[in-house]
Design a protein around this motif. Structure first.
Motif, PDB file in Angstrom:
ATOM      1  N   PHE A   1       0.886  -1.180   0.229  1.00 25.79           N
ATOM      2  CA  PHE A   1      -0.122   0.312  -0.521  1.00 25.79           C
ATOM      3  C   PHE A   1       0.823   1.531  -0.044  1.00 25.79           C
ATOM      4  N   LEU A   2       2.209   0.855   0.817  1.00 31.38           N
ATOM      5  CA  LEU A   2       3.355   2.002   0.762  1.00 31.38           C
ATOM      6  C   LEU A   2       3.172   3.053  -0.897  1.00 31.38           C
ATOM      7  N   SER A   3       3.434   1.679  -1.349  1.00 31.98           N
ATOM      8  CA  SER A   3       4.578   1.698  -2.493  1.00 31.98           C
ATOM      9  C   SER A   3       3.041   2.214  -3.829  1.00 31.98           C
ATOM     10  N   VAL A   4       1.902   1.630  -3.694  1.00 32.53           N
ATOM     11  CA  VAL A   4       1.035   2.241  -4.064  1.00 32.53           C
ATOM     12  C   VAL A   4       0.394   3.485  -4.045  1.00 32.53           C
ATOM     13  N   LEU A   5       0.464   4.476  -2.987  1.00 29.86           N
ATOM     14  CA  LEU A   5       0.025   5.535  -2.770  1.00 29.86           C
ATOM     15  C   LEU A   5       2.020   6.574  -3.236  1.00 29.86           C
ATOM     16  N   ILE A   6       2.501   6.020  -3.413  1.00 26.65           N
ATOM     17  CA  ILE A   6       3.941   6.801  -3.863  1.00 26.65           C
ATOM     18  C   ILE A   6       3.684   6.893  -5.546  1.00 26.65           C
ATOM     19  N   ILE A   7       2.605   5.746  -6.322  1.00 27.84           N
ATOM     20  CA  ILE A   7       2.916   5.682  -7.229  1.00 27.84           C
ATOM     21  C   ILE A   7       1.350   6.569  -7.947  1.00 27.84           C
ATOM     22  N   ILE A   8       0.262   7.070  -6.802  1.00 26.17           N
ATOM     23  CA  ILE A   8      -0.568   8.155  -7.470  1.00 26.17           C
ATOM     24  C   ILE A   8      -0.339   9.015  -7.324  1.00 26.17           C
ATOM     25  N   VAL A   9       1.155   9.354  -6.032  1.00 26.88           N
ATOM     26  CA  VAL A   9       0.907  10.802  -6.116  1.00 26.88           C
ATOM     27  C   VAL A   9       2.281  11.193  -6.877  1.00 26.88           C
ATOM     28  N   LEU A  10       2.725  10.095  -7.652  1.00 26.15           N
ATOM     29  CA  LEU A  10       3.785  10.169  -8.418  1.00 26.15           C
ATOM     30  C   LEU A  10       3.117  10.815 -10.047  1.00 26.15           C
ATOM     31  N   GLY A  11       1.994   9.967 -10.555  1.00 25.13           N
ATOM     32  CA  GLY A  11       1.385  10.325 -11.036  1.00 25.13           C
ATOM     33  C   GLY A  11       0.424  11.661 -11.188  1.00 25.13           C
ATOM     34  N   TYR A  12       0.333  12.165 -10.260  1.00 32.05           N
ATOM     35  CA  TYR A  12      -0.383  13.583 -10.101  1.00 32.05           C
ATOM     36  C   TYR A  12       0.703  14.610 -10.585  1.00 32.05           C
ATOM     37  N   LEU A  13       2.107  13.849  -9.258  1.00 33.98           N
ATOM     38  CA  LEU A  13       2.508  15.308  -9.511  1.00 33.98           C
ATOM     39  C   LEU A  13       3.544  15.448 -11.215  1.00 33.98           C
ATOM     40  N   LEU A  14       3.332  14.228 -11.512  1.00 34.63           N
ATOM     41  CA  LEU A  14       4.373  14.132 -13.302  1.00 34.63           C
ATOM     42  C   LEU A  14       3.708  14.620 -14.039  1.00 34.63           C
ATOM     43  N   GLY A  15       2.517  13.744 -13.739  1.00 34.91           N
ATOM     44  CA  GLY A  15       1.902  13.637 -15.731  1.00 34.91           C
ATOM     45  C   GLY A  15       0.105  14.275 -15.135  1.00 34.91           C
ATOM     46  N   GLY A  16      -0.531  14.505 -13.989  1.00 32.90           N
ATOM     47  CA  GLY A  16      -1.436  15.857 -13.591  1.00 32.90           C
ATOM     48  C   GLY A  16      -2.521  14.218 -13.497  1.00 32.90           C
ATOM     49  N   VAL A  17      -1.909  13.065 -13.478  1.00 32.24           N
ATOM     50  CA  VAL A  17      -2.965  11.394 -13.631  1.00 32.24           C
ATOM     51  C   VAL A  17      -4.023  11.729 -12.543  1.00 32.24           C
TER      52      VAL A  17
END
Lengths: 245, 284
Positions: free
Chosen positions: A112-128
């Motif tokens: 879950f920690l790794s999933v949260l990181i991807i969600i945050v990175l996706g939003y910050l880097l690509g606005g997903v």
């Protein structure tokens, strides 16, 4: 109950001690995949009518939750072969079920920690921004539960830590690349496709994508994943019983 | 109430075609400090591993206060505390966290855990190191922590597997004194060691074990008495020859005679190593 909590809290204490390093290491691969494949390579690419980055994020979530949940085998191997802490658990009045539950849930926490990181990175880097609903996280939970159970079972079955690399190289890494993380499984040649379709990760990435895109999906998939999770957990318990020399 | 804390009956362990234990039997009484003494590979650790549930035996039975360890495993594990030979603490966790996890493993309540941690840290003189990571402790302190961790759940039987191996003589003596304090609180202790002086200093009774077999059991003083209280070692090119004497006068008289004949002769008290050599023909 307390036995399970002891195992789980031990892993949580260890995770807390190195949280910064763990978060940093969990971020490296998703960061590179999002940057290289999602943004660099896939900027002008669309799959299933969506920008490639949006296609990639649910795939990365399924692959990363699998990898991080399975990676509890490394912690278990260190505890078993190097620190010998596993013997402390074996001599305690706790059942293999409690031990398995503690370890598997610690794997789920890592996932879950790794999933949260991807969600945050996706939003910050690509606005997903996708539909990350409760049912989405339920599928992530089941995926992490399956692979944490398999990580535990593999750690209990091997006789030396070096053997672990073989399992990771021959099963987990191919599954990550072929299980629908980076491209639709439908693109694969008809000969290979049925083989890939039955992998749990393929089912997870397809289901996660459908939920994240707000599309219809088969609720039976969740039932199938729950059955696979129970089966893998049962296998893990058997291997713990056999770990006594 | 029976006076027997631990009863081992015809315990065998086979690894492939090799017998690590060839059917050993012995009893340990309540409150006793019982030592298993023998060379490396004799079967001491295997015996303790089976008693603590880490290794499954090939055959035989173990009774803890009259109940079979194999049918009442969870109950029996609560009665036993294990101090393994290798320090198996979580190095990254603090002293307190290691004890806390052990308390939870043995299903103690949070209140009990807190109280017991303070009691034991005081007993082991480690209270000021409560928040230290284990990796910051010296070897002697780690060993003491390992012992009190096994005492967290107040076991009635404590298994100590080579508790002072690798420690310098000064620390070793501190650990001995600590072990005696634990015994004084009523805990039955089973200790394995290959240090003869350790077994002699601590044990109420000693079992000599060699090649998977118990070869003799008695008190250290009885073992020594049977052999004679004094020994003379005669050193020559062919090795050491030892002669035993019941009293000092006899030994001193013989020493004079031997001194005229051999260049290197010495008089000393008989110890358990002499007993072991006499029993097996081998040095530990």
């Amino acid at each position: 109950m307390k036995g399970f909590l002891a195992i789980y809290l031990r892993e949580v204490f260890l995770l807390r001690k190195r949280l910064f390093k763990v978060l940093l290491s969990f971020s490296v691969n998703p960061f590179l995949y999002i940057l290289a494949f999602g943004i660099g390579l896939g900027k002008h690419l669309s799959i299933m009518g969506r920008p490639y980055l949006e296609f990639l994020i649910p795939g990365l979530i399924s692959a990363s939750s699998m990898l991080q949940a399975f990676a509890i085998n490394v912690e278990i191997n260190v505890a078993r072969f190097y620190l010998k802490v596993f013997e402390e658990f074996q001599s305690a009045p706790i059942s293999p079920l409690s031990y398995a539950l503690g370890e598997v849930l610690s794997g789920v926490t890592r996932a879950f920690l790794s999933v949260l990181i991807i969600i945050v990175l996706g939003y910050l880097l690509g606005g997903v921004k996708l539909n990350f609903s409760g049912i989405f996280f339920l599928v992530v939970f089941l995926n992490a539960f399956i692979f944490a159970s398999l990580g535990l079972a593999s750690a209990m079955s091997i006789k030396a830590h070096a053997d672990q690399t073989l399992i990771t190289n021959f099963i987990i890494t191919p599954m990550m690349f072929l299980g629908g993380t980076f491209f639709p499984v439908e693109n694969l040649p008809p000969l290979i496709k049925p083989l890939i379709e039955i992998l749990p990760l393929t089912l997870v990435s397809k289901t996660l994508r459908a939920i994240a895109f707000g599309e219809e999906f088969y609720y039976q998939n969740i039932l199938i994943l729950a059955i696979i999770a129970m089966l893998c957990f049962f296998i893990a318990i058997i291997t713990i019983k056999k770990a006594k020399d | 109430m029976s006076n027997v804390a631990l009863d081992i009956k015809d315990l065998k362990k086979k690894y492939g075609s090799l017998f690590a234990l060839k059917g050993i039997s012995f009893q340990v009484y309540r409150g006793e400090l019982f030592s298993l003494l023998g060379p490396n590979g004799a079967g001491k650790t295997t015996t303790l591993r089976i008693i603590s549930g880490l290794t499954a035996p090939s055959s035989g039975n173990i009774y803890i206060f009259g109940k079979s360890l194999f049918t009442e495993e969870i109950w029996a594990k609560n009665k036993i505390g294990l101090v393994p030979q290798q320090i198996n603490l979580d190095l990254e966790l603090t002293v307190e966290e290691n004890l806390f996890i052990h308390g939870l493993l043995f299903k103690m309540s949070l209140k009990e855990i807190k109280k017991r941690i303070t009691e034991l840290l005081e007993m082991a003189d480690l209270l000021d190191r409560k928040k230290s990571k284990v990796k910051e402790l010296s070897g002697g302190l780690r060993r003491r922590l390992l012992i009190i961790r096994a005492l967290m759940h107040s076991p009635e039987i404590l298994l100590l597997d080579e508790p002072t191996v690798g420690l310098d003589p000064h620390i070793r003596r501190k650990i001995w004194s600590f072990i005696k304090t634990i015994q004084a609180s009523g805990t039955t202790i089973i200790l394995t060691t290959h240090y003869m002086e350790e077994a002699e200093a601590l044990s109420d009774r000693v079992a000599f074990i060699n090649k998977g077999e118990i070869i003799a059991i008695d008190t250290p003083s009885n073992f020594v008495k049977k052999l004679g209280n004094f020994a003379i070692d005669i050193y020559s090119n062919n090795g050491i020859v030892t002669h035993f004497f019941k009293n000092k006068e006899e030994a001193e008289e013989a020493l004079l005679k031997f001194s005229q004949k051999y260049p290197y002769v010495s008089l000393r008290k008989v110890n358990l190593e002499d007993v072991f050599i006499k029993l097996t023909g081998e040095r530990v």
